[in-house]
Design a protein around this motif. Structure first.
Motif, PDB file in Angstrom:
ATOM      1  N   LEU A 126       0.681  -1.139   0.254  1.00  0.00           N
ATOM      2  CA  LEU A 126       0.320   0.378  -0.011  1.00  0.00           C
ATOM      3  C   LEU A 126       0.947   1.486  -0.062  1.00  0.00           C
ATOM      4  CD1 LEU A 126      -3.122   1.288   0.113  1.00  0.00           C
ATOM      5  CD2 LEU A 126      -2.641   1.393   2.611  1.00  0.00           C
ATOM      6  N   VAL A 127       1.426   1.748  -1.338  1.00  0.00           N
ATOM      7  CA  VAL A 127       1.250   2.958  -0.989  1.00  0.00           C
ATOM      8  C   VAL A 127       0.922   3.858  -1.569  1.00  0.00           C
ATOM      9  CG1 VAL A 127       3.289   4.544  -3.041  1.00  0.00           C
ATOM     10  CG2 VAL A 127       3.277   2.272  -2.939  1.00  0.00           C
ATOM     11  N   TYR A 128      -0.156   3.887  -0.946  1.00  0.00           N
ATOM     12  CA  TYR A 128      -0.742   5.201  -1.290  1.00  0.00           C
ATOM     13  C   TYR A 128      -2.700   5.283  -1.188  1.00  0.00           C
ATOM     14  CZ  TYR A 128       2.295   7.616  -4.248  1.00  0.00           C
ATOM     15  OH  TYR A 128       3.251   8.728  -5.045  1.00  0.00           O
ATOM     16  N   ASP A 129      -3.236   5.482   0.059  1.00  0.00           N
ATOM     17  CA  ASP A 129      -4.426   5.197  -0.081  1.00  0.00           C
ATOM     18  C   ASP A 129      -5.691   5.715  -0.732  1.00  0.00           C
ATOM     19  OD1 ASP A 129      -4.056   3.851   3.646  1.00  0.00           O
ATOM     20  OD2 ASP A 129      -3.949   6.301   3.538  1.00  0.00           O
ATOM     21  N   PHE A 130      -6.469   4.278  -1.012  1.00  0.00           N
ATOM     22  CA  PHE A 130      -7.933   4.733  -2.064  1.00  0.00           C
ATOM     23  C   PHE A 130      -8.641   4.184  -1.913  1.00  0.00           C
ATOM     24  CE2 PHE A 130      -5.933   0.527  -2.327  1.00  0.00           C
ATOM     25  CZ  PHE A 130      -6.586   0.006  -3.057  1.00  0.00           C
ATOM     26  N   ALA A 131      -9.552   4.971  -2.533  1.00  0.00           N
ATOM     27  CA  ALA A 131     -10.988   4.046  -2.078  1.00  0.00           C
ATOM     28  C   ALA A 131     -11.563   4.312  -3.493  1.00  0.00           C
ATOM     29  CB  ALA A 131     -11.956   5.650  -1.795  1.00  0.00           C
ATOM     30  N   VAL A 132     -12.708   3.258  -4.034  1.00  0.00           N
ATOM     31  CA  VAL A 132     -13.819   3.019  -5.176  1.00  0.00           C
ATOM     32  C   VAL A 132     -15.255   3.299  -4.735  1.00  0.00           C
ATOM     33  CG1 VAL A 132     -14.499   1.488  -6.785  1.00  0.00           C
ATOM     34  CG2 VAL A 132     -12.104   1.157  -5.857  1.00  0.00           C
ATOM     35  N   VAL A 133     -15.391   4.441  -5.167  1.00  0.00           N
ATOM     36  CA  VAL A 133     -17.006   4.873  -5.697  1.00  0.00           C
ATOM     37  C   VAL A 133     -17.309   4.482  -6.576  1.00  0.00           C
ATOM     38  CG1 VAL A 133     -17.506   7.606  -4.794  1.00  0.00           C
ATOM     39  CG2 VAL A 133     -15.573   6.814  -3.831  1.00  0.00           C
ATOM     40  N   ASP A 134     -18.848   4.452  -6.266  1.00  0.00           N
ATOM     41  CA  ASP A 134     -19.811   4.605  -7.120  1.00  0.00           C
ATOM     42  C   ASP A 134     -19.996   5.347  -8.017  1.00  0.00           C
ATOM     43  OD1 ASP A 134     -21.838   4.991  -6.049  1.00  0.00           O
ATOM     44  OD2 ASP A 134     -22.486   3.174  -5.906  1.00  0.00           O
ATOM     45  N   SER A 135     -21.271   5.412  -8.825  1.00  0.00           N
ATOM     46  CA  SER A 135     -21.598   6.731  -9.753  1.00  0.00           C
ATOM     47  C   SER A 135     -23.071   7.912  -9.191  1.00  0.00           C
ATOM     48  CB  SER A 135     -21.840   6.255 -11.090  1.00  0.00           C
ATOM     49  OG  SER A 135     -23.035   5.623 -10.653  1.00  0.00           O
TER      50      SER A 135
END
Length: 408
Positions: free
Chosen positions: A52-61
């Motif tokens: 894990l280099v950067y935190d991320f988040a997946v968001v729907d439409s």
């Protein structure tokens, strides 16, 4: 000196290059764009990336969080995107939704700034230390030796030739210091040789004067006997010439003793009346008249004062041949005695030289003399704590100032 300065410049440039290299080589946490693609590929394969280099988040439409590596609050998609753009986060399209990578730009900025500040501070400290050491070396090699050289020159100018100049010959002024010290030794040896030569000449002059006076006394005695027995005028001429030679020898002999420091002064107390009597005894032509005499005691050496008064009166009779007026006056605890004749005086431009050694005025060219009398008188007066001056005042004036008893 040139090599030393070149070495300092080389060290300074080297340090600057080292600091610049460290600054350029430091990892400033650049954005890893390859990692973004790796995350997308992993998500497409249904797995999470290994690191894990950067935190991320997946968001729907609709703004719903489908996957996130950190806890985030619920908000609309547009608001979340606006916030991400504002904070410098990276937003990528993923299917019908978005992937937001939280880069923490503010933290990364402050981290890079702190790193840069530390590198700059350390660089300046190192450079300052090197420059300080360089300045200290310059002081030791250049400024300090120059100060020694300057102080040495001042001491030589004052006549102090006994203190050596010690400098390391490898320093900037080392070679000059060695040359100056050789010069000091040569000057010192020359001065010693000159002093010894002068002392030898004075001793020789004293011996000659002493030896001449013995036959002169015999010649004068024989001439006086000749005058008494035969009355021949030729014996009178011999007596006069012997007196002239005896006077010349006395002047040179007294001058030699005075310069050699052997002319002793014994100051005693005398009344002003006794001083008047001393002047009267020196008046061999009987032309001296006196003004009012104050009631005071005067300090002088009787033998030397007799010599001084004899010289003043003899000069007046020799060059002016007039009456002599002697005035006394008390002034600032000093007795001022003024010997004034009524002759033509001395040319104004010659007055400042009249008491110099061997100086004789234009009007004295036809008279016998050596130009030593007034010079000897002045030095004797000074050694008795008095003063002597000469000036014109409707004639020639010699003024003596002698300390009174109340002055001690």
């Amino acid at each position: 000196m040139k090599k030393f300065i070149a070495s300092l410049v080389a060290v300074f440039v080297l340090l600057c290059c080292v600091c610049l290299g460290i600054g350029l080589g430091t990892d400033y946490q650049r954005v890893d764009t390859v990692y973004f693609n790796e995350v997308v590929q992993c998500l497409d394969n249904g797995i999470l990336p290994d690191k894990l280099v950067y935190d991320f988040a997946v968001v729907d439409s609709n703004g719903k969080i489908k996957l996130s590596t950190l806890e985030v609050e619920e908000m609309s998609l547009q608001t979340r995107l606006s916030k991400a753009y504002a904070e410098g986060d990276v937003v990528m399209v993923y299917g019908e939704g978005k992937i937001i990578f939280y880069l923490k730009s503010r933290e990364r900025f402050y981290s890079m700034r702190n790193t840069l500040i530390w590198i700059t501070a350390v660089s300046f400290v190192v450079i300052a230390i090197v420059m300080g050491v360089g300045c200290w070396l310059i002081y030791l090699r250049t400024i300090k030796p120059f100060d020694k050289l300057r102080n040495f020159a001042c001491e030589v100018a004052k006549g102090n030739l006994d203190s050596p100049l010690i400098l390391d010959k490898h320093l900037t002024f080392g070679a000059f210091g060695e040359a100056f010290d050789i010069m000091r030794n040569n000057l010192r040896e020359s001065r010693i040789a000159e002093r010894n030569e002068m002392l030898e000449k004075r001793r020789l002059l004293q011996e000659i004067g002493h030896e001449i006076k013995t036959p002169l006394a015999s010649i004068k005695a024989i001439a006086e006997c000749g005058i008494a027995v035969s009355g021949d005028s030729g014996y009178g001429v011999i007596c006069d010439k012997v007196s002239v030679i005896d006077s010349m020898v006395n002047d040179f002999y007294q001058k030699a003793l005075e310069e050699d420091g052997q002319l002793n002064i014994f100051i005693t107390k005398h009344s002003a009346e006794n001083f008047k009597l001393l002047i009267s005894e020196s008046d061999y032509n009987g032309k001296v008249s006196f003004g009012d005499i104050p009631n005071c005691n005067v300090l002088y050496d009787k033998i030397r004062m007799t010599q001084i008064v004899d010289n003043i009166i003899a000069n007046s009779y020799k060059y002016a041949d007039t009456e002599i007026k002697v005035d006394f006056m008390l002034e600032d605890n000093m007795l001022k005695v003024k010997f004034k004749d009524f002759g033509k005086g001395v040319e104004a431009e010659q007055l400042s030289y009249i008491m110099e050694r061997f100086y004789r005025g234009e009007r004295t060219a036809e008279k016998v003399g050596q130009g030593l009398g007034l010079n000897i008188c002045r030095k004797l007066i000074l050694r008795m704590g008095g003063e002597m001056s000469c000036f014109n005042e409707n004639g020639f004036v010699v003024e003596l100032k002698l300390p009174t008893y109340n002055n001690y």
